[in-house]
Design a protein around this motif. Structure first.
Motif, PDB file in Angstrom:
ATOM      1  N   ALA A 103       0.831  -1.206   0.000  1.00  0.00           N
ATOM      2  CA  ALA A 103       0.000   0.000   0.000  1.00  0.00           C
ATOM      3  C   ALA A 103       0.862   1.251   0.000  1.00  0.00           C
ATOM      4  O   ALA A 103       0.547   2.238  -0.687  1.00  0.00           O
ATOM      5  N   MET A 104       1.963   1.226   0.744  1.00  0.00           N
ATOM      6  CA  MET A 104       2.873   2.366   0.766  1.00  0.00           C
ATOM      7  C   MET A 104       3.487   2.598  -0.611  1.00  0.00           C
ATOM      8  O   MET A 104       3.583   3.736  -1.083  1.00  0.00           O
ATOM      9  N   ALA A 105       3.896   1.515  -1.274  1.00  0.00           N
ATOM     10  CA  ALA A 105       4.483   1.645  -2.610  1.00  0.00           C
ATOM     11  C   ALA A 105       3.476   2.193  -3.610  1.00  0.00           C
ATOM     12  O   ALA A 105       3.841   2.926  -4.536  1.00  0.00           O
ATOM     13  N   PHE A 106       2.207   1.842  -3.429  1.00  0.00           N
ATOM     14  CA  PHE A 106       1.170   2.299  -4.348  1.00  0.00           C
ATOM     15  C   PHE A 106       0.795   3.760  -4.091  1.00  0.00           C
ATOM     16  O   PHE A 106       0.602   4.539  -5.042  1.00  0.00           O
ATOM     17  N   LEU A 107       0.695   4.151  -2.814  1.00  0.00           N
ATOM     18  CA  LEU A 107       0.198   5.478  -2.476  1.00  0.00           C
ATOM     19  C   LEU A 107       1.280   6.551  -2.448  1.00  0.00           C
ATOM     20  O   LEU A 107       0.985   7.730  -2.664  1.00  0.00           O
ATOM     21  N   SER A 108       2.532   6.164  -2.188  1.00  0.00           N
ATOM     22  CA  SER A 108       3.594   7.167  -2.051  1.00  0.00           C
ATOM     23  C   SER A 108       3.767   8.050  -3.282  1.00  0.00           C
ATOM     24  O   SER A 108       3.877   9.284  -3.161  1.00  0.00           O
ATOM     25  N   PRO A 109       3.792   7.495  -4.507  1.00  0.00           N
ATOM     26  CA  PRO A 109       3.907   8.387  -5.681  1.00  0.00           C
ATOM     27  C   PRO A 109       2.747   9.361  -5.814  1.00  0.00           C
ATOM     28  O   PRO A 109       2.942  10.520  -6.176  1.00  0.00           O
ATOM     29  N   LEU A 110       1.545   8.883  -5.501  1.00  0.00           N
ATOM     30  CA  LEU A 110       0.380   9.761  -5.578  1.00  0.00           C
ATOM     31  C   LEU A 110       0.494  10.903  -4.569  1.00  0.00           C
ATOM     32  O   LEU A 110       0.233  12.073  -4.901  1.00  0.00           O
ATOM     33  N   ILE A 111       0.911  10.589  -3.343  1.00  0.00           N
ATOM     34  CA  ILE A 111       1.060  11.612  -2.316  1.00  0.00           C
ATOM     35  C   ILE A 111       2.162  12.590  -2.697  1.00  0.00           C
ATOM     36  O   ILE A 111       2.041  13.806  -2.478  1.00  0.00           O
ATOM     37  N   THR A 112       3.236  12.085  -3.278  1.00  0.00           N
ATOM     38  CA  THR A 112       4.328  12.966  -3.715  1.00  0.00           C
ATOM     39  C   THR A 112       3.836  13.960  -4.758  1.00  0.00           C
ATOM     40  O   THR A 112       4.178  15.155  -4.715  1.00  0.00           O
ATOM     41  N   ILE A 113       3.029  13.488  -5.694  1.00  0.00           N
ATOM     42  CA  ILE A 113       2.478  14.378  -6.726  1.00  0.00           C
ATOM     43  C   ILE A 113       1.572  15.432  -6.095  1.00  0.00           C
ATOM     44  O   ILE A 113       1.648  16.626  -6.432  1.00  0.00           O
ATOM     45  N   LEU A 114       0.721  15.014  -5.157  1.00  0.00           N
ATOM     46  CA  LEU A 114      -0.195  15.952  -4.510  1.00  0.00           C
ATOM     47  C   LEU A 114       0.558  16.996  -3.695  1.00  0.00           C
ATOM     48  O   LEU A 114       0.206  18.186  -3.704  1.00  0.00           O
ATOM     49  N   LEU A 115       1.611  16.565  -2.993  1.00  0.00           N
ATOM     50  CA  LEU A 115       2.381  17.506  -2.179  1.00  0.00           C
ATOM     51  C   LEU A 115       3.198  18.466  -3.039  1.00  0.00           C
ATOM     52  O   LEU A 115       3.431  19.611  -2.653  1.00  0.00           O
ATOM     53  N   ALA A 116       3.647  17.991  -4.204  1.00  0.00           N
ATOM     54  CA  ALA A 116       4.501  18.819  -5.059  1.00  0.00           C
ATOM     55  C   ALA A 116       3.711  19.826  -5.887  1.00  0.00           C
ATOM     56  O   ALA A 116       4.273  20.818  -6.354  1.00  0.00           O
ATOM     57  N   THR A 117       2.424  19.587  -6.072  1.00  0.00           N
ATOM     58  CA  THR A 117       1.610  20.498  -6.880  1.00  0.00           C
ATOM     59  C   THR A 117       1.296  21.772  -6.097  1.00  0.00           C
ATOM     60  O   THR A 117       0.784  21.689  -4.975  1.00  0.00           O
ATOM     61  N   PRO A 118       1.589  22.947  -6.620  1.00  0.00           N
ATOM     62  CA  PRO A 118       1.297  24.200  -5.897  1.00  0.00           C
ATOM     63  C   PRO A 118      -0.197  24.332  -5.593  1.00  0.00           C
ATOM     64  O   PRO A 118      -1.041  23.985  -6.427  1.00  0.00           O
ATOM     65  N   PRO A 119      -0.539  24.851  -4.406  1.00  0.00           N
ATOM     66  CA  PRO A 119      -1.957  25.002  -4.052  1.00  0.00           C
ATOM     67  C   PRO A 119      -2.760  25.820  -5.059  1.00  0.00           C
ATOM     68  O   PRO A 119      -3.930  25.533  -5.300  1.00  0.00           O
ATOM     69  N   ILE A 120      -2.129  26.839  -5.638  1.00  0.00           N
ATOM     70  CA  ILE A 120      -2.861  27.691  -6.575  1.00  0.00           C
ATOM     71  C   ILE A 120      -3.345  26.892  -7.777  1.00  0.00           C
ATOM     72  O   ILE A 120      -4.406  27.190  -8.349  1.00  0.00           O
ATOM     73  N   ILE A 121      -2.596  25.867  -8.168  1.00  0.00           N
ATOM     74  CA  ILE A 121      -3.013  25.026  -9.307  1.00  0.00           C
ATOM     75  C   ILE A 121      -4.301  24.291  -8.968  1.00  0.00           C
ATOM     76  O   ILE A 121      -5.229  24.217  -9.788  1.00  0.00           O
ATOM     77  N   TRP A 122      -4.381  23.745  -7.748  1.00  0.00           N
ATOM     78  CA  TRP A 122      -5.589  23.024  -7.340  1.00  0.00           C
ATOM     79  C   TRP A 122      -6.791  23.966  -7.271  1.00  0.00           C
ATOM     80  O   TRP A 122      -7.914  23.577  -7.598  1.00  0.00           O
ATOM     81  N   ILE A 123      -6.544  25.198  -6.836  1.00  0.00           N
ATOM     82  CA  ILE A 123      -7.650  26.157  -6.760  1.00  0.00           C
ATOM     83  C   ILE A 123      -8.193  26.459  -8.150  1.00  0.00           C
ATOM     84  O   ILE A 123      -9.411  26.469  -8.375  1.00  0.00           O
TER      85      ILE A 123
END
Length: 265
Positions: A103-123
């Motif tokens: 589960a860690m191997a599966f979720l870690s890349p997704l979390i890395t992408i979410l953390l690296a994306t600037p908040p303004i982009i999500w807004i």
């Protein structure tokens, strides 16, 4: 604070309350010192750039007197829902990922992408996908705050000693005793810290997302005040946000630490 071998000695409840209140008095002292510096800055640079603390305080009281009309009610509702859902998703997924390497191997890349994306982009994306209003604001809070709580809970769960788990299994103590005497004491500190981070981060994201992706709420009111060059109103909203976060920290997070983690006071 009494300690023996760097471990806090057991104290009577009255001394625990005194320590708790003393911490609040120290925080108030720092606030008064900052207000004094603020006043000096207002005198030197002018009230147009830096409104006086007293004027900002009066404006904040005026805003609170019309709680619903000034966007506080809808913003608190969004913050409560958004942060709560973020905690449930982030902590739940983090505990699962910390328990299972797959589960860690599966979720870690997704979390890395979410953390690296600037908040303004999500807004901006949230406005495209959900238009203005509650859905875009809640989506932005969840997608930014949940990964933060995931990281804390996953690291906490992964750091549980396997030898301790094997000891509980060897003596067949059962899952409930393992949760009560192993997982909860080990995870509680990280979870409480994750809640504090989620609330503070959620407040910042809430204001930013309302500023760009909503027609109501604190962020929208700040945008209106900015357009009218009302610096005192902008600072009044900022102070109210800081006060709400500080009250949560002092009235909820700190008491939880005192109750469940008395050894770190």
């Amino acid at each position: 604070m009494l300690k023996i071998d760097k471990v806090r000695a057991k104290q009577h409840a009255i001394f625990i309350v005194i320590d708790y209140l003393w911490g609040g008095f120290m925080a108030l002292g720092i606030v008064f010192a900052l207000c004094a510096l603020w006043q000096i800055g207002s005198v030197n640079f002018g009230e147009f750039l830096i409104p006086a603390p007293l004027d900002v305080g009066k404006k904040a009281l005026e805003i609170c007197s019309k709680f619903g009309e000034n966007g506080l009610e809808i913003s608190l509702f969004r913050a409560l829902i958004g942060v709560s859902v973020s905690l449930i998703i982030g902590i739940g997924a983090g505990l699962i990922a910390g328990s299972y390497k797959s589960a860690m191997a599966f979720l870690s890349p997704l979390i890395t992408i979410l953390l690296a994306t600037p908040p303004i982009i999500w807004i901006v994306l949230a406005v495209f996908w959900f238009s203005f209003g509650n859905p875009s604001v809640l989506f932005t809070i969840i997608v930014i705050v949940a990964p933060l709580t995931f990281a804390s809970s996953a690291m906490a769960m992964a750091s549980v000693e396997k030898a301790h788990e094997e000891l509980f299994d060897a003596y067949k103590l059962g899952i409930f005793k393992k949760i009560r005497y192993l997982y909860i004491p080990h995870l509680l500190g990280r979870i409480i810290s994750a809640i504090s981070v989620a609330v503070a981060s959620g407040a910042k994201v809430l204001v930013m997302s309302e500023l760009l992706g909503a027609n109501d709420g604190i962020g929208a009111k700040i945008a209106d005040a900015r357009a009218m060059l009302e610096a005192s109103e902008v600072l009044a909203y900022v102070c109210l946000i800081i006060i709400f976060v500080a009250l949560f920290e002092y009235l909820i997070s700190k008491p939880l630490q005192l109750i469940f983690m008395p050894w770190i006071r």
